[in-house]
Structure formats: structure tokens, C-alpha cells
Design a protein around this motif. Structure first.
Motif, PDB file in Angstrom:
ATOM      1  N   GLN A   6       0.846  -1.196   0.000  1.00 53.89           N
ATOM      2  CA  GLN A   6       0.000   0.000   0.000  1.00 53.89           C
ATOM      3  C   GLN A   6       0.875   1.238   0.000  1.00 53.89           C
ATOM      4  OE1 GLN A   6      -3.021  -1.761   3.262  1.00 53.89           O
ATOM      5  NE2 GLN A   6      -3.669   0.201   2.402  1.00 53.89           N
ATOM      6  N   LEU A  88      -6.480   4.287  10.055  1.00 53.30           N
ATOM      7  CA  LEU A  88      -5.618   3.420   9.257  1.00 53.30           C
ATOM      8  C   LEU A  88      -6.493   2.776   8.187  1.00 53.30           C
ATOM      9  CD1 LEU A  88      -2.763   2.031   9.041  1.00 53.30           C
ATOM     10  CD2 LEU A  88      -3.743   0.187  10.437  1.00 53.30           C
ATOM     11  N   LEU A  90      -6.831  -0.058   5.428  1.00 53.17           N
ATOM     12  CA  LEU A  90      -6.253  -1.354   5.083  1.00 53.17           C
ATOM     13  C   LEU A  90      -6.867  -1.874   3.794  1.00 53.17           C
ATOM     14  CD1 LEU A  90      -6.558  -2.861   8.648  1.00 53.17           C
ATOM     15  CD2 LEU A  90      -4.389  -2.442   7.497  1.00 53.17           C
ATOM     16  N   GLU A 103      -9.094 -16.757   2.376  1.00 53.23           N
ATOM     17  CA  GLU A 103      -8.362 -15.914   3.299  1.00 53.23           C
ATOM     18  C   GLU A 103      -8.043 -14.568   2.658  1.00 53.23           C
ATOM     19  OE1 GLU A 103      -5.778 -19.859   4.408  1.00 53.23           O
ATOM     20  OE2 GLU A 103      -4.806 -17.942   4.053  1.00 53.23           O
ATOM     21  N   GLN A 104      -8.238 -13.501   3.402  1.00 49.88           N
ATOM     22  CA  GLN A 104      -7.883 -12.190   2.905  1.00 49.88           C
ATOM     23  C   GLN A 104      -6.477 -11.865   3.383  1.00 49.88           C
ATOM     24  OE1 GLN A 104     -10.740  -9.114   3.610  1.00 49.88           O
ATOM     25  NE2 GLN A 104     -12.348 -10.181   2.523  1.00 49.88           N
ATOM     26  N   PHE A 106      -3.860  -8.997   4.043  1.00 50.69           N
ATOM     27  CA  PHE A 106      -3.882  -7.563   4.271  1.00 50.69           C
ATOM     28  C   PHE A 106      -2.528  -6.917   3.992  1.00 50.69           C
ATOM     29  CE2 PHE A 106      -7.923  -6.463   6.257  1.00 50.69           C
ATOM     30  CZ  PHE A 106      -8.447  -7.712   6.538  1.00 50.69           C
ATOM     31  N   GLY A 107      -2.603  -5.681   3.502  1.00 56.91           N
ATOM     32  CA  GLY A 107      -1.419  -4.852   3.401  1.00 56.91           C
ATOM     33  C   GLY A 107      -1.141  -4.185   4.748  1.00 56.91           C
ATOM     34  N   PRO A 108      -0.038  -3.448   4.841  1.00 49.40           N
ATOM     35  CA  PRO A 108       0.341  -2.815   6.111  1.00 49.40           C
ATOM     36  C   PRO A 108      -0.491  -1.578   6.442  1.00 49.40           C
ATOM     37  CG  PRO A 108       1.934  -2.289   4.428  1.00 49.40           C
ATOM     38  CD  PRO A 108       0.993  -3.271   3.812  1.00 49.40           C
ATOM     39  N   GLY A 109      -1.233  -1.073   5.462  1.00 52.13           N
ATOM     40  CA  GLY A 109      -2.111   0.058   5.731  1.00 52.13           C
ATOM     41  C   GLY A 109      -1.497   1.402   5.394  1.00 52.13           C
TER      42      GLY A 109
ATOM     43  N   TYR B  36      -7.557 -13.218  13.253  1.00 48.87           N
ATOM     44  CA  TYR B  36      -6.406 -12.547  12.675  1.00 48.87           C
ATOM     45  C   TYR B  36      -5.519 -12.054  13.806  1.00 48.87           C
ATOM     46  CZ  TYR B  36      -8.321 -12.337   7.919  1.00 48.87           C
ATOM     47  OH  TYR B  36      -8.789 -12.655   6.675  1.00 48.87           O
ATOM     48  N   LYS B  38      -2.383  -9.244  14.670  1.00 45.92           N
ATOM     49  CA  LYS B  38      -1.794  -8.015  14.135  1.00 45.92           C
ATOM     50  C   LYS B  38      -0.663  -7.517  15.019  1.00 45.92           C
ATOM     51  CE  LYS B  38      -3.052  -3.438  12.337  1.00 45.92           C
ATOM     52  NZ  LYS B  38      -1.861  -2.761  12.841  1.00 45.92           N
ATOM     53  N   ALA B  41       2.349  -1.723  13.110  1.00 49.34           N
ATOM     54  CA  ALA B  41       2.867  -1.299  11.800  1.00 49.34           C
ATOM     55  C   ALA B  41       2.754  -2.387  10.724  1.00 49.34           C
ATOM     56  CB  ALA B  41       4.316  -0.823  11.895  1.00 49.34           C
ATOM     57  N   GLU B  42       1.982  -3.419  10.990  1.00 47.24           N
ATOM     58  CA  GLU B  42       1.718  -4.439   9.973  1.00 47.24           C
ATOM     59  C   GLU B  42       0.217  -4.624   9.817  1.00 47.24           C
ATOM     60  OE1 GLU B  42       5.648  -7.173  11.033  1.00 47.24           O
ATOM     61  OE2 GLU B  42       3.702  -8.118  10.709  1.00 47.24           O
ATOM     62  N   GLY B  43      -0.172  -5.185   8.664  1.00 46.48           N
ATOM     63  CA  GLY B  43      -1.587  -5.511   8.493  1.00 46.48           C
ATOM     64  C   GLY B  43      -1.937  -6.786   9.244  1.00 46.48           C
ATOM     65  N   PRO B  44      -3.231  -7.011   9.494  1.00 46.07           N
ATOM     66  CA  PRO B  44      -3.642  -8.266  10.148  1.00 46.07           C
ATOM     67  C   PRO B  44      -3.217  -9.476   9.310  1.00 46.07           C
ATOM     68  CG  PRO B  44      -5.461  -6.678  10.086  1.00 46.07           C
ATOM     69  CD  PRO B  44      -4.380  -6.127   9.215  1.00 46.07           C
ATOM     70  N   PHE B  46      -3.889 -13.603   8.740  1.00 46.83           N
ATOM     71  CA  PHE B  46      -4.823 -14.700   8.991  1.00 46.83           C
ATOM     72  C   PHE B  46      -4.166 -15.775   9.857  1.00 46.83           C
ATOM     73  CE2 PHE B  46      -8.090 -17.728   8.362  1.00 46.83           C
ATOM     74  CZ  PHE B  46      -7.477 -18.945   8.094  1.00 46.83           C
ATOM     75  N   PHE B  89      -7.770 -10.279  16.427  1.00 48.42           N
ATOM     76  CA  PHE B  89      -9.103  -9.884  15.998  1.00 48.42           C
ATOM     77  C   PHE B  89      -9.914 -11.114  15.625  1.00 48.42           C
ATOM     78  CE2 PHE B  89      -8.745  -5.344  15.867  1.00 48.42           C
ATOM     79  CZ  PHE B  89      -7.417  -5.071  15.562  1.00 48.42           C
TER      80      PHE B  89
END
Lengths: 115, 113
Positions: A6, A88, A90, A103-104, A106-109, B36, B38, B41-44, B46, B89
Motif C-alpha cells: 500500500q 488506518l 487497510l 483468506e484475505q 492484508f497490506g500494512p495500511g 487474525y 496483528k 505497523a503491519e496488516g492483520p 490470517f 481480531f
């Protein structure tokens, strides 16, 4: 295989401005979802794009809009920024299989601050 | 109206012991549940999921239990390790996927040496 990326990492805008956030999906994924995570809250679903079309939307006003491109990268656009848009953001990519999202990833946001 | 609730904002567990994170949901249309993890500074990321047709799913140190009648699920981590310290989460999906995931507010798990 690259993961979800991202840009930008951080962004500061003022109330009333417009912002565009970008997301590059994981290779081979055809679905992208955007989430807003306010401080102390869990991520909230904004919308989802599948093969360049919006196919699901959460409880967000029309000033939140998006695009998905043929290479499956995507953008989130927010118009007329409000202070409460500070959060944030995402992006998550996934491969939709038989109508259920696998499964999704995720990016770091992107951390957006609206002053 | 929160459809997915994680009532413990934080949980502290000693290294080597079992960590149990809880989650309640209100929407009976939810039929798929995910956890999830987390880091800052990172995304969640799975962790593990469970379909409503099952009541238990295991993956290594992680086990998720689902009690549909109580609309409750829990994540068990055993033994807990320092790297497990993160925000967890709970998320639910109502089928079809186009409605996205509904997340709880998260539980901050702290593993103490």
C-alpha cells in the motif's frame, strides 16, 4: 510471490481535501477489499471490488469511492475529508472461490490524518 | 450496534501457559469465522478459521472452538510463546463474501516471560 503493498505509508490532509490511497494486490488475487480502522477499533468494511466492479459495500457514504484496475491493483478515493476520516486504511486481497472469499491477505495500511 | 464483540481489551498470560481469547457474535447469518493476528505497523495476518458446520478446528498450537447455540467462539493458544504477543481480531463472514468481514475490536495479548 509478492504480498499486498500500500502507498503511501502516512498521509496528512486538511478537512475538505480529497485523497487517493493505492493498493497492489497479491499476485493471482482477483478481489480487493478496503477497510477503515479507527483508533481502538477493529477494521470496518468499506467496499469490495471483484474483477473491476464493486460487488459489496459497507456503511460508508458515497464520498468513499474506489477503482480496481485490470492488473488487480486498486485505489480508494475519499472526497471532502472530515476529521473523523482519520484512521488506518487497510487493503486486503483475496481469491474468490465459489462465492466465498478465501483468506484475505492484508497490506500494512496507510495512516491518514485529517487536520 | 456491534455484531462481533471481544469484551477483553487485553490479556496477560505467562509464557508456556494457555491463552484463551473469547469472541461473541449476534448475527445468526454469520457462518464462517476467522481469527487474525496483528503486530504494530503491519496488516492483520490470517491465523485460523472455522465454518459453522464444525465446532472445532486445530492448526498446530492454535485451536478455535465454536459454540453456535451460545454464539460464542474462542481461540486457544498452547503453549503461549513470546512471539504470540500481538492484537488478535475475531472476524465473521455472512456467506458469499461480498459483505466483507465484520471484525471485533481486538484483544491485546501480552505473553510474559
Amino acid at each position: 510471490e509478492t504480498g499486498v503493498t500500500q502507498s503511501p505509508t502516512h498521509l496528512i490532509k486538511t478537512r475538505g481535501q480529497q485523497v487517493t490511497l493505492r493498493c497492489s494486490s497479491q499476485s493471482g488475487h482477483n478481489t480487493v477489499s478496503w477497510y477503515q480502522q479507527a483508533l481502538g477499533q477493529g477494521p470496518q468494511f468499506i467496499f469490495q471490488y471483484y474483477r473491476e466492479e464493486e460487488n459489496g459495500r459497507g456503511n460508508f457514504p458515497p464520498r468513499f469511492s474506489g477503482l480496481q484496475f485490470p492488473n488487480y491493483s486498486s485505489e480508494l478515493n475519499v472526497n471532502a475529508l472530515e476529521l473523523d476520516d482519520s484512521a488506518l486504511y487497510l487493503c486486503a486481497s483475496s481469491l474468490e472461490v465459489r462465492g466465498r472469499i478465501d483468506e484475505q491477505f492484508f497490506g500494512p495500511g496507510t495512516r491518514l490524518t485529517v487536520l | 450496534d456491534q455484531q462481533v464483540k471481544q469484551n477483553s481489551p487485553s490479556l496477560s498470560v505467562q509464557e508456556g501457559r494457555i491463552s484463551i481469547l473469547n469472541c461473541d457474535y449476534t448475527n445468526s447469518m454469520f457462518d464462517y469465522f476467522l481469527w487474525y493476528k496483528k503486530y504494530p505497523a503491519e496488516g492483520p495476518t490470517f491465523l485460523i478459521s472455522i465454518s459453522s458446520i464444525k465446532d472445532k478446528n486445530e492448526d498446530g498450537r492454535f485451536t478455535v472452538f465454536l459454540n453456535k447455540s451460545a454464539k460464542h467462539l474462542s481461540l486457544h493458544i498452547v503453549p503461549s510463546q513470546p512471539g504470540d504477543s500481538a492484537v488478535y481480531f475475531c472476524a465473521s463472514e455472512g456467506g458469499g463474501g461480498a459483505d466483507g468481514l465484520t471484525f471485533g475490536k481486538g484483544t491485546h495479548l501480552i505473553i510474559q516471560p
